[in-house]
Every structure is written in C-alpha cells, then in structure tokens.
Design an enzyme around this catalytic site. Structure first.
Site, PDB file in Angstrom:
ATOM      1  N   GLU A 162      25.759  32.838  14.880  1.00  0.00           N
ATOM      2  CA  GLU A 162      26.864  33.785  14.792  1.00  0.00           C
ATOM      3  C   GLU A 162      27.708  33.634  13.538  1.00  0.00           C
ATOM      4  O   GLU A 162      27.881  32.528  13.017  1.00  0.00           O
ATOM      5  CB  GLU A 162      27.799  33.590  15.998  1.00  0.00           C
ATOM      6  CG  GLU A 162      27.168  33.831  17.338  1.00  0.00           C
ATOM      7  CD  GLU A 162      28.124  33.569  18.487  1.00  0.00           C
ATOM      8  OE1 GLU A 162      27.722  33.789  19.652  1.00  0.00           O
ATOM      9  OE2 GLU A 162      29.280  33.140  18.235  1.00  0.00           O
TER      10      GLU A 162
ATOM     11  N   TYR B 144      35.386  32.166  22.292  1.00  0.00           N
ATOM     12  CA  TYR B 144      34.172  32.744  21.709  1.00  0.00           C
ATOM     13  C   TYR B 144      32.965  32.648  22.639  1.00  0.00           C
ATOM     14  O   TYR B 144      31.850  32.972  22.229  1.00  0.00           O
ATOM     15  CB  TYR B 144      33.914  32.130  20.333  1.00  0.00           C
ATOM     16  CG  TYR B 144      34.942  32.640  19.342  1.00  0.00           C
ATOM     17  CD1 TYR B 144      34.696  33.759  18.567  1.00  0.00           C
ATOM     18  CD2 TYR B 144      36.205  32.053  19.266  1.00  0.00           C
ATOM     19  CE1 TYR B 144      35.654  34.272  17.715  1.00  0.00           C
ATOM     20  CE2 TYR B 144      37.171  32.555  18.415  1.00  0.00           C
ATOM     21  CZ  TYR B 144      36.902  33.663  17.646  1.00  0.00           C
ATOM     22  OH  TYR B 144      37.872  34.180  16.815  1.00  0.00           O
TER      23      TYR B 144
ATOM     24  N   TYR C 275      15.846  26.856  24.884  1.00  0.00           N
ATOM     25  CA  TYR C 275      14.752  26.274  24.108  1.00  0.00           C
ATOM     26  C   TYR C 275      13.461  26.159  24.918  1.00  0.00           C
ATOM     27  O   TYR C 275      12.365  26.233  24.360  1.00  0.00           O
ATOM     28  CB  TYR C 275      15.163  24.887  23.609  1.00  0.00           C
ATOM     29  CG  TYR C 275      16.153  24.912  22.475  1.00  0.00           C
ATOM     30  CD1 TYR C 275      15.754  25.207  21.173  1.00  0.00           C
ATOM     31  CD2 TYR C 275      17.500  24.627  22.694  1.00  0.00           C
ATOM     32  CE1 TYR C 275      16.659  25.223  20.133  1.00  0.00           C
ATOM     33  CE2 TYR C 275      18.416  24.644  21.661  1.00  0.00           C
ATOM     34  CZ  TYR C 275      17.997  24.946  20.387  1.00  0.00           C
ATOM     35  OH  TYR C 275      18.897  24.971  19.359  1.00  0.00           O
TER      36      TYR C 275
ATOM     37  N   HIS D  90      25.637  17.976  17.307  1.00  0.00           N
ATOM     38  CA  HIS D  90      26.692  18.987  17.435  1.00  0.00           C
ATOM     39  C   HIS D  90      28.079  18.398  17.193  1.00  0.00           C
ATOM     40  O   HIS D  90      28.964  18.475  18.040  1.00  0.00           O
ATOM     41  CB  HIS D  90      26.623  19.668  18.803  1.00  0.00           C
ATOM     42  CG  HIS D  90      25.347  20.419  19.050  1.00  0.00           C
ATOM     43  ND1 HIS D  90      25.156  21.218  20.151  1.00  0.00           N
ATOM     44  CD2 HIS D  90      24.205  20.503  18.324  1.00  0.00           C
ATOM     45  CE1 HIS D  90      23.944  21.755  20.107  1.00  0.00           C
ATOM     46  NE2 HIS D  90      23.354  21.327  18.996  1.00  0.00           N
TER      47      HIS D  90
ATOM     48  N   GLN E 234      22.532  13.645  14.112  1.00  0.00           N
ATOM     49  CA  GLN E 234      23.205  14.526  13.175  1.00  0.00           C
ATOM     50  C   GLN E 234      24.530  13.950  12.687  1.00  0.00           C
ATOM     51  O   GLN E 234      25.262  14.616  11.952  1.00  0.00           O
ATOM     52  CB  GLN E 234      23.448  15.884  13.844  1.00  0.00           C
ATOM     53  CG  GLN E 234      22.170  16.597  14.252  1.00  0.00           C
ATOM     54  CD  GLN E 234      22.427  17.791  15.154  1.00  0.00           C
ATOM     55  OE1 GLN E 234      23.557  18.143  15.459  1.00  0.00           O
ATOM     56  NE2 GLN E 234      21.349  18.427  15.609  1.00  0.00           N
TER      57      GLN E 234
END
Length: 395
Positions: free
Chosen positions: A257, A267, A278, A165, A99
């Site tokens: 979210e 959070y 998963y 991420h 990513q």
C-alpha cells in the site's frame, strides 16, 4: 559534492579488517559503470558510489555533502568526499537477526545550526531484550570518527521473538516532531491494539516524548505516542513541506500500500487488506470497512515497498511533487504522480538493474540516492543529465 567513484573499498579500518575487505573486493567482478536511464520526462545518469555494503538500510546526508550509511548488522560509515568509507564507532549493540539490526538514520532538521546545539543523529535499531527484541529510537552526537553522548529516546512497549516487521522509518514534520513507524512484529492482531506500539505510526518530540496534541492523548485505551494504527510493516515514509505525510507498507502477499497518513486514522490491518494469505492464497480481511482508511494506491504484484521520497529539487523539475518508491521483491524504482489522494501517473524508472531497492533519499544538492539491499549491497546516485553530457555518463 561527492564525485562519481568506482565502488571504492579503501576504508579507515584496522589493518586486518582492511585486508579482509580488500580481498573481498578483489574477489568480485568489475563493478558496473555509470549508465544512462531514459524515462518519460527525464534522462538521468545512474552512478555507483560504493559497494561491498552488508545489507545497507539507513542513509542520510551531512550538511557538507558527505553521506552516512548504516548496515543492518550494526555498522555505521561515512562516505568521504574522496569516495572512501570511514567506519564510525560508538553504536549500541543491535539485535541483528532476521530483519532486525541497525535500521533508519535521520539528522535533526536543525543540524548545523545554533553552534551545534541541534547536531543530533537519530537512528532506529532492534534492541536486544529477554526473549526477543524491540524497535528502538536513539540519538547521538557525531564527533570525529565516533558517536558520543548516545541517548536512548524510545523503545516500543512490547518486544517480540520473531525477527521481522520492525518498521523503523523516520521522517521529520515541519512542526519539529518526528514520525516513526513500528511494524506489527509478525503478529497481526497487535496492529489493532491501541495499548501496543506495534503496528502503528508514532509521532514523537525531538527527545522521544509524546506531543501534547497527539490524536490519542485523551484516550485511555490508546498509547499517547500513537499517531495512526492498523499498519502491517511500513518501510517507506516521507513528509511534504506542507506537513502531508506519505507511507508505503508491505501487504502479506500482494496488497502493498501507499497511504496518506491522517492523525488518528486506522488503516485496517489485518481486518482490512488487499493482500492474500501466504499459504492458502485466500484474501486477508475485507477490501474496505467503516471507520478504516483505504489506501491511496495498491501496488501491482509483489512489489514489497521500502524507501520513499518526495521530489522537491529544481534539478528534477519535471518530477517535482512526485513520489519515488523503492521495491525489494520488485527490484524497482517507481515514480508516482499524485492529484490529491489519487495516483494519476505511474512509471517504472528502474526495474531489475540494481536489485532490491531498500532506501530512496533526495540529497541536499538534489541528487537521488538509492541503497541496494544485499550481502554485497551498494549505494547509487541518480542525477539529471543533458544530451551533451550523456556521452560522459556512459563512458
């Protein structure tokens, strides 16, 4: 103003590269034309601007209306007024695996003022490091068809091997500070470690330092740059004129979210989550816990949010004050109406028409721009229209 185009592929590239790009374009089917989009409060024209982009990620608009588009493998281009793309040189080498790569783009809020003193393009990217890479922030000047005076401003303090991420969204606050998201890099416990930038929202000065009034500057257990922590992978970020900041982030399997960002808040990830594992499909953590802030909204299903903007344009008057959130797995654009910290109206503006919506931006002239994340991705524009103009849109 950028006119509607038919996915132009002519770029100012070396001849061999241009030939390859033209051949690739010829191999594709005729692109979809502009089309009407009817919603509860608006009728809009959805117009393709350019295609053939390799996993486009970052988008920002210059004061003259031209758009800068970043592609994750490490390419930056400028969409000219005639619809052609100009490839820009001068980027650092990015770690384009998984990513990672060239990620978000943002102009300094005073770009174009003061004779060019603040004419900086900011960008996030995955910086190669031994054994992995790290989420980094740099800025550069734009001179002609290249970047100059490239300055690395910030690098997260611990890189990682897994190529996932990265977070990497950017948004300026009215006080001139910059919010930057950093994902937990695929290691959930890092999001609760105040000595680790991973899994946090950062607040930085325009030169990459920590503002003196950041919430943790007097806490030796938490890094000075951290604005909030306990995040998984925030890939949507926008700031209202009053300074209220909103973020969307990925849950593990569901549990995506929408959060209102509060200085110093935790959070919860991975101790608190509305998502599921998963493999086992069992809940991850608790639904809520003391000292940890609950989300404002949890998206239905596996939405995979990326890209978020607050509508302020008079052209979209019926939507003013609403959030537009892009979805990757959901392949959707959602409109969310807020009342304080509650979502009171929710509408799917697009669903499946374009593909994976990576980035949502409101432009200088009020249009909404969408980047579609694919190996042959594209840039689209949403503009309000009238009944009289509707026929022209659909031609």
């Amino acid at each position: 103003m950028i006119p509607p185009s038919r996915f132009p592929f002519a770029c100012r590239l070396p001849s061999a590269a241009l030939l390859g790009l033209l051949l690739s374009a010829m191999a594709h089917a005729e692109p979809a034309p502009s089309r009407l989009v009817d919603t509860q409060r608006l009728t809009m024209c959805l117009t393709p601007l350019v295609g053939g982009l390799d996993h486009p990620w970052g988008l920002t608009q210059l004061p003259d209306g031209r758009l800068l588009v970043g592609e994750r493998p490490g390419r930056l281009s400028r969409l000219e007024a005639d619809g052609t793309l100009t490839r820009l040189a001068g980027l650092p080498e990015v770690s384009a695996r998984g990513q990672g790569g060239l990620l978000d783009l943002a102009l300094h809020p005073r770009f174009g003022d003061d004779g060019g003193e603040h004419d900086w393009l900011y960008f996030t990217w995955s910086r190669p490091e031994p054994g992995g890479d790290a989420t980094a922030l740099s800025r550069a000047r734009l001179e002609g068809d290249r970047l100059t005076d490239v300055q690395r401003l910030f690098v997260q303090n611990r890189g990682a091997g897994p190529g996932r991420h990265y977070g990497s969204r950017l948004a300026w606050r009215p006080d001139g500070t910059l919010l930057m998201s950093v994902g937990e890099r695929g290691s959930p416990p890092r999001a609760q470690d105040g000595g680790d930038h991973a899994g946090s929202m950062l607040r930085l000065t325009e030169t990459g330092g920590a503002p003196a009034d950041n919430p943790f500057v007097d806490d030796p257990e938490v890094l000075d740059e951290i604005f909030s922590l306990g995040h998984r992978n925030p890939q949507g970020l926008t700031v209202a004129d009053d300074g209220t900041a909103w973020s969307t982030e990925h849950g593990p399997r569901t549990g995506d979210e929408l959060n209102r960002l509060v200085p110093g808040a935790n959070y919860g990830w991975p101790e608190v989550s509305r998502g599921r594992d998963y493999v086992t499909f069992l809940p991850v953590g608790e639904d809520s816990a003391p000292g940890m802030r609950d989300p404002v909204h949890v998206f239905e299903g596996r939405f995979a949010p990326s890209g978020l903007t607050l509508v302020t344009s008079p052209a979209f008057a019926p939507w003013r004050g609403d959030l537009l959130a892009g979805g990757l797995r959901g392949e959707a654009l959602l409109r969310l109406r807020l009342a304080g910290d509650r979502v009171i109206e929710r509408e799917r503006v697009l669903e499946g028409e374009l593909g994976r919506i990576r980035t949502v931006r409101q432009g200088n002239h009020g249009h909404i721009y969408l980047l579609v994340d694919a190996a042959e991705g594209g840039l689209w524009r949403l503009s309000p229209t009238t009944a009289r103009a509707a026929a022209a849109c659909a031609e």
